[in-house]
Write a protein that holds these residues in place. Structure first.
Motif, PDB file in Angstrom:
ATOM      1  N   ARG A  31       0.829  -1.212   0.000  1.00 59.26           N
ATOM      2  CA  ARG A  31       0.000   0.000   0.000  1.00 59.26           C
ATOM      3  C   ARG A  31       0.858   1.253   0.000  1.00 59.26           C
ATOM      4  NH1 ARG A  31      -1.710   3.807   3.097  1.00 59.26           N
ATOM      5  NH2 ARG A  31      -0.731   3.056   4.999  1.00 59.26           N
ATOM      6  N   LEU A  32       1.879   1.299   0.855  1.00 60.40           N
ATOM      7  CA  LEU A  32       2.744   2.472   0.947  1.00 60.40           C
ATOM      8  C   LEU A  32       3.517   2.726  -0.342  1.00 60.40           C
ATOM      9  CD1 LEU A  32       4.133   1.964   4.565  1.00 60.40           C
ATOM     10  CD2 LEU A  32       2.579   3.780   3.793  1.00 60.40           C
ATOM     11  N   LEU A  33       3.860   1.654  -1.035  1.00 60.88           N
ATOM     12  CA  LEU A  33       4.617   1.786  -2.276  1.00 60.88           C
ATOM     13  C   LEU A  33       3.722   1.887  -3.511  1.00 60.88           C
ATOM     14  CD1 LEU A  33       7.369  -0.873  -1.541  1.00 60.88           C
ATOM     15  CD2 LEU A  33       7.681   1.617  -1.624  1.00 60.88           C
ATOM     16  N   ALA A  34       2.407   1.719  -3.315  1.00 54.18           N
ATOM     17  CA  ALA A  34       1.457   1.679  -4.434  1.00 54.18           C
ATOM     18  C   ALA A  34       1.958   0.684  -5.481  1.00 54.18           C
ATOM     19  CB  ALA A  34       1.270   3.071  -5.036  1.00 54.18           C
ATOM     20  N   CYS A  35       2.243  -0.531  -4.993  1.00 53.79           N
ATOM     21  CA  CYS A  35       2.869  -1.562  -5.811  1.00 53.79           C
ATOM     22  C   CYS A  35       1.991  -2.808  -5.814  1.00 53.79           C
ATOM     23  CB  CYS A  35       4.249  -1.861  -5.204  1.00 53.79           C
ATOM     24  SG  CYS A  35       5.176  -3.142  -6.012  1.00 53.79           S
ATOM     25  N   PRO A  36       1.795  -3.436  -6.965  1.00 48.20           N
ATOM     26  CA  PRO A  36       1.033  -4.686  -6.990  1.00 48.20           C
ATOM     27  C   PRO A  36       1.709  -5.763  -6.132  1.00 48.20           C
ATOM     28  CG  PRO A  36       1.423  -3.861  -9.222  1.00 48.20           C
ATOM     29  CD  PRO A  36       2.238  -3.022  -8.289  1.00 48.20           C
ATOM     30  N   ALA A  37       0.919  -6.600  -5.512  1.00 48.13           N
ATOM     31  CA  ALA A  37       1.443  -7.618  -4.603  1.00 48.13           C
ATOM     32  C   ALA A  37       2.456  -8.547  -5.277  1.00 48.13           C
ATOM     33  CB  ALA A  37       0.293  -8.426  -4.017  1.00 48.13           C
ATOM     34  N   ASN A  38       2.186  -8.955  -6.525  1.00 50.62           N
ATOM     35  CA  ASN A  38       3.110  -9.879  -7.184  1.00 50.62           C
ATOM     36  C   ASN A  38       4.458  -9.216  -7.484  1.00 50.62           C
ATOM     37  OD1 ASN A  38       1.933  -8.293  -9.188  1.00 50.62           O
ATOM     38  ND2 ASN A  38       1.986  -9.919 -10.712  1.00 50.62           N
ATOM     39  N   THR A  39       4.441  -7.955  -7.849  1.00 56.95           N
ATOM     40  CA  THR A  39       5.684  -7.223  -8.099  1.00 56.95           C
ATOM     41  C   THR A  39       6.466  -7.057  -6.805  1.00 56.95           C
ATOM     42  OG1 THR A  39       4.679  -6.011  -9.939  1.00 56.95           O
ATOM     43  CG2 THR A  39       6.662  -5.051  -8.964  1.00 56.95           C
ATOM     44  N   LEU A  40       5.753  -6.698  -5.741  1.00 52.45           N
ATOM     45  CA  LEU A  40       6.412  -6.536  -4.446  1.00 52.45           C
ATOM     46  C   LEU A  40       7.013  -7.852  -3.982  1.00 52.45           C
ATOM     47  CD1 LEU A  40       7.136  -4.786  -2.013  1.00 52.45           C
ATOM     48  CD2 LEU A  40       4.940  -5.445  -1.025  1.00 52.45           C
ATOM     49  N   SER A  41       6.280  -8.939  -4.159  1.00 52.36           N
ATOM     50  CA  SER A  41       6.770 -10.252  -3.749  1.00 52.36           C
ATOM     51  C   SER A  41       8.071 -10.600  -4.472  1.00 52.36           C
ATOM     52  CB  SER A  41       5.704 -11.310  -4.040  1.00 52.36           C
ATOM     53  OG  SER A  41       6.174 -12.587  -3.689  1.00 52.36           O
ATOM     54  N   THR A  42       8.118 -10.333  -5.756  1.00 54.92           N
ATOM     55  CA  THR A  42       9.340 -10.579  -6.533  1.00 54.92           C
ATOM     56  C   THR A  42      10.487  -9.729  -6.010  1.00 54.92           C
ATOM     57  OG1 THR A  42       8.071 -11.153  -8.500  1.00 54.92           O
ATOM     58  CG2 THR A  42      10.361 -10.462  -8.844  1.00 54.92           C
ATOM     59  N   ASN A  43      10.220  -8.455  -5.789  1.00 53.58           N
ATOM     60  CA  ASN A  43      11.266  -7.549  -5.302  1.00 53.58           C
ATOM     61  C   ASN A  43      11.763  -7.945  -3.917  1.00 53.58           C
ATOM     62  OD1 ASN A  43      11.366  -5.981  -7.603  1.00 53.58           O
ATOM     63  ND2 ASN A  43       9.846  -4.521  -6.859  1.00 53.58           N
ATOM     64  N   LEU A  44      10.856  -8.325  -3.036  1.00 50.94           N
ATOM     65  CA  LEU A  44      11.264  -8.735  -1.690  1.00 50.94           C
ATOM     66  C   LEU A  44      12.052 -10.039  -1.727  1.00 50.94           C
ATOM     67  CD1 LEU A  44       8.049  -7.776   0.273  1.00 50.94           C
ATOM     68  CD2 LEU A  44      10.282  -6.642   0.389  1.00 50.94           C
ATOM     69  N   GLY A  45      11.708 -10.926  -2.640  1.00 51.95           N
ATOM     70  CA  GLY A  45      12.463 -12.162  -2.805  1.00 51.95           C
ATOM     71  C   GLY A  45      13.900 -11.889  -3.218  1.00 51.95           C
ATOM     72  N   ILE A  46      14.086 -10.955  -4.118  1.00 56.86           N
ATOM     73  CA  ILE A  46      15.430 -10.583  -4.564  1.00 56.86           C
ATOM     74  C   ILE A  46      16.216  -9.963  -3.416  1.00 56.86           C
ATOM     75  CG2 ILE A  46      16.715  -9.012  -6.095  1.00 56.86           C
ATOM     76  CD1 ILE A  46      14.407  -9.526  -8.163  1.00 56.86           C
ATOM     77  N   LEU A  47      15.571  -9.061  -2.662  1.00 49.87           N
ATOM     78  CA  LEU A  47      16.243  -8.439  -1.519  1.00 49.87           C
ATOM     79  C   LEU A  47      16.581  -9.473  -0.448  1.00 49.87           C
ATOM     80  CD1 LEU A  47      14.109  -5.185  -1.260  1.00 49.87           C
ATOM     81  CD2 LEU A  47      16.546  -5.317  -1.848  1.00 49.87           C
ATOM     82  N   SER A  48      15.695 -10.438  -0.269  1.00 51.87           N
ATOM     83  CA  SER A  48      15.928 -11.488   0.715  1.00 51.87           C
ATOM     84  C   SER A  48      17.126 -12.352   0.317  1.00 51.87           C
ATOM     85  CB  SER A  48      14.674 -12.343   0.862  1.00 51.87           C
ATOM     86  OG  SER A  48      14.891 -13.358   1.797  1.00 51.87           O
ATOM     87  N   ARG A  49      17.183 -12.760  -0.944  1.00 54.36           N
ATOM     88  CA  ARG A  49      18.305 -13.575  -1.417  1.00 54.36           C
ATOM     89  C   ARG A  49      19.626 -12.816  -1.355  1.00 54.36           C
ATOM     90  NH1 ARG A  49      14.137 -15.149  -4.549  1.00 54.36           N
ATOM     91  NH2 ARG A  49      14.645 -13.848  -6.355  1.00 54.36           N
ATOM     92  N   ALA A  50      19.560 -11.491  -1.418  1.00 48.67           N
ATOM     93  CA  ALA A  50      20.761 -10.664  -1.304  1.00 48.67           C
ATOM     94  C   ALA A  50      21.171 -10.465   0.157  1.00 48.67           C
ATOM     95  CB  ALA A  50      20.532  -9.301  -1.973  1.00 48.67           C
ATOM     96  N   GLY A  51      20.343 -10.941   1.091  1.00 44.85           N
ATOM     97  CA  GLY A  51      20.665 -10.814   2.509  1.00 44.85           C
ATOM     98  C   GLY A  51      20.318  -9.466   3.107  1.00 44.85           C
ATOM     99  N   LEU A  52      19.442  -8.723   2.439  1.00 45.62           N
ATOM    100  CA  LEU A  52      19.101  -7.383   2.908  1.00 45.62           C
ATOM    101  C   LEU A  52      17.743  -7.302   3.595  1.00 45.62           C
ATOM    102  CD1 LEU A  52      20.422  -5.406  -0.172  1.00 45.62           C
ATOM    103  CD2 LEU A  52      21.480  -5.572   2.092  1.00 45.62           C
ATOM    104  N   VAL A  53      16.930  -8.353   3.458  1.00 46.60           N
ATOM    105  CA  VAL A  53      15.577  -8.348   4.014  1.00 46.60           C
ATOM    106  C   VAL A  53      15.314  -9.694   4.702  1.00 46.60           C
ATOM    107  CG1 VAL A  53      13.132  -8.396   3.356  1.00 46.60           C
ATOM    108  CG2 VAL A  53      14.628  -6.696   2.370  1.00 46.60           C
TER     109      VAL A  53
END
Length: 100
Positions: A31-53
């Motif tokens: 909601r805060l990012l005005a981002c679709p859930a599937n796009t956010l999920s992909t982005n968070l997955g990438i950040l997680s694999r990078a060790g940042l989230v």
């Protein structure tokens, strides 16, 4: 570095850093990012694999948070390699970090 090179991922990471140790539920982050859930999920997955989230489940929600240890390691790596031991070069980074 590639994980933070995307505008949407950088925005999500910055929000999570500001959220502190409590983090943010995925829905609130979307909601805060005005981002679709599937796009956010992909982005968070990438950040997680990078060790940042990091993430954990709270009831029906998945709560995401910044991995401050991972962030610290990244900043240390960048300043160590860029400054090559020259304190004068890294001084602005130190000043900004201390002012946060």
């Amino acid at each position: 570095m590639a994980a933070l090179a995307h505008e949407g991922r950088l925005a999500a990471f910055r929000l999570l850093v500001r959220a502190g140790d409590e983090g943010l539920p995925a829905g609130e982050l979307a909601r805060l990012l005005a981002c679709p859930a599937n796009t956010l999920s992909t982005n968070l997955g990438i950040l997680s694999r990078a060790g940042l989230v990091t993430s954990h489940r709270e009831g029906r929600s998945i709560v995401y948070g910044a991995n401050y240890d991972g962030m610290s390691k990244l900043v240390t790596f960048l300043t160590k390699d860029c400054c090559e031991g020259r304190a004068r070069v890294c001084e602005p980074v130190d000043v900004v970090a201390l002012s946060l």
